[in-house]
Enzyme design. Structure first.
Site, mmCIF file in Angstrom:
data_model
loop_
_atom_site.group_PDB
_atom_site.id
_atom_site.type_symbol
_atom_site.label_atom_id
_atom_site.label_comp_id
_atom_site.label_asym_id
_atom_site.label_seq_id
_atom_site.Cartn_x
_atom_site.Cartn_y
_atom_site.Cartn_z
ATOM 1 N N PRO A 77 30.265 -84.907 55.474
ATOM 2 C CA PRO A 77 29.057 -85.049 54.640
ATOM 3 C C PRO A 77 28.639 -83.738 53.974
ATOM 4 O O PRO A 77 27.848 -83.748 53.046
ATOM 5 C CB PRO A 77 27.999 -85.541 55.627
ATOM 6 N N GLU A 104 30.336 -85.508 66.361
ATOM 7 C CA GLU A 104 29.505 -84.693 65.453
ATOM 8 C C GLU A 104 30.363 -83.922 64.452
ATOM 9 O O GLU A 104 29.840 -83.122 63.674
ATOM 10 C CB GLU A 104 28.638 -83.707 66.256
ATOM 11 N N ASP A 156 40.649 -96.309 31.385
ATOM 12 C CA ASP A 156 40.629 -95.861 29.991
ATOM 13 C C ASP A 156 39.647 -94.702 29.798
ATOM 14 O O ASP A 156 39.046 -94.219 30.739
ATOM 15 C CB ASP A 156 40.348 -97.029 29.032
HETATM 16 C C1 4G1 Z 1 24.675 -85.893 58.699
HETATM 17 C C2 4G1 Z 1 29.412 -89.255 55.071
HETATM 18 C C3 4G1 Z 1 25.727 -86.540 59.352
HETATM 19 C C4 4G1 Z 1 29.801 -89.017 56.375
HETATM 20 C C5 4G1 Z 1 24.294 -86.288 57.410
HETATM 21 C C6 4G1 Z 1 30.289 -89.068 54.038
HETATM 22 C C7 4G1 Z 1 26.013 -87.959 57.434
HETATM 23 C C8 4G1 Z 1 33.286 -87.917 55.522
HETATM 24 C C9 4G1 Z 1 31.972 -88.351 55.630
HETATM 25 C C10 4G1 Z 1 26.382 -87.578 58.712
HETATM 26 C C11 4G1 Z 1 31.081 -88.565 56.679
HETATM 27 C C12 4G1 Z 1 24.970 -87.318 56.792
HETATM 28 C C13 4G1 Z 1 31.569 -88.603 54.331
HETATM 29 C C14 4G1 Z 1 27.511 -88.301 59.365
HETATM 30 C C15 4G1 Z 1 31.460 -88.253 58.116
HETATM 31 C C16 4G1 Z 1 31.774 -86.395 61.760
HETATM 32 C C17 4G1 Z 1 32.257 -87.761 62.151
HETATM 33 C C18 4G1 Z 1 30.888 -86.551 60.583
HETATM 34 C C19 4G1 Z 1 31.671 -88.746 61.189
HETATM 35 C C20 4G1 Z 1 30.583 -88.030 60.446
HETATM 36 C C21 4G1 Z 1 24.599 -87.756 55.415
HETATM 37 C C22 4G1 Z 1 29.238 -88.351 61.112
HETATM 38 N N1 4G1 Z 1 32.603 -88.323 53.481
HETATM 39 N N2 4G1 Z 1 30.502 -88.438 59.056
HETATM 40 N N3 4G1 Z 1 28.117 -87.725 60.435
HETATM 41 O O1 4G1 Z 1 27.887 -89.348 58.925
HETATM 42 O O2 4G1 Z 1 32.572 -87.853 58.406
HETATM 43 O O3 4G1 Z 1 33.609 -87.915 54.213
#
Ligand code: 4G1
Length: 213
Positions: A77, A104, A156
């Site tokens: 994120p 996390e 396109d």
């Molecule tokens: C804090 C979102 C935590 C999440 C704030 C978009 C989301 C990977 C993405 C999280 C992930 C917000 C993504 C959250 C993602 C570690 C394991 C991170 C899953 C994880 C807005 C959990 N694009 N999320 N934390 O979702 O990996 O790529």
């Protein structure tokens, strides 16, 4: 999880045609204990677990024996927000390794030392990076020459800035709702002009941010 895209659809066909290849690694195979743990408690306390450096580094070293030039992308994120421009940029690369977080996420030292690029698919909470990686693999694969047949109208020149025009198929009337007359006219220039105007109107109404950008 990745069989969802490797076994079916556009990517499966691209793999059969040898335009795309995909390989997955299970980080637990790089654990150093009998329980196959790859996570531990966060320093400073608090809820949740953090993915440890060692299994990730060992896994990346193994990958880089075969693909020394692979770009390591961490889905997170905190990453740069994905858009079609970034997809296009990534489709120029020969090899990408997608690092997917759970819990996390990964120890910050992995991001500092082992990751080339951090990408996010959007601002919401999900359970793991795998779905995000699949979004990227799909979006990138369909940009590669030979992957799409004549289903490429979505790609396109307006694909980045405007929504698609409305689509209709048979029958001509559904519960009294008719297909717009111009689409039945056979007059291609008029149809193209109508579609463009619809694209512009629909974008102004539903996604004005795309035009402001
Ligand atoms: C804090 C979102 C935590 C999440 C704030 C978009 C989301 C990977 C993405 C999280 C992930 C917000 C993504 C959250 C993602 C570690 C394991 C991170 C899953 C994880 C807005 C959990 N694009 N999320 N934390 O979702 O990996 O790529």
């Amino acid at each position: 999880m990745f069989s969802a895209i490797s076994d079916e659809g556009v990517i499966a066909r691209a793999i059969k045609k040898s335009i795309v290849s995909m390989k997955t690694w299970q980080l637990r195979d790089f654990s150093d204990n009998q329980y196959r743990n790859v996570d531990d408690k966060p320093y400073g306390g608090g809820a949740g677990m953090v993915m440890q450096v060692k299994p990730i580094r060992d896994c990346l070293s193994t990958i880089k024996k075969d693909s020394p030039d692979t770009k390591v992308v961490y889905l997170s994120p905190q990453g740069k927000k994905l858009n079609q421009e970034l997809v296009e940029e990534l489709s120029e690369l020969d090899s990408i390794t997608f690092l997917c977080g759970r819990y996390e996420g990964v120890d910050e030292r992995v991001i500092e030392n082992d990751v080339d690029m951090e990408i996010s698919i959007g601002d919401y909470v999900i359970s793991g990076g795998e779905l995000a990686a699949m979004v990227l693999i799909d979006a990138i694969s369909r940009r590669l020459p030979g992957v799409l047949g004549n289903e490429s109208s979505l790609e396109d020149s307006f694909a980045n800035s405007l929504l698609d025009h409305p689509h209709y198929t048979r029958p001509e009337v559904v519960d009294g709702q008719r297909v717009p007359e111009v689409l039945l006219s056979g007059h291609q220039a008029k149809i193209d002009a109508w579609r463009l105007q619809q694209s512009i109107e629909k974008t102004k109404l539903k996604r004005p941010d795309l035009i402001d950008d």
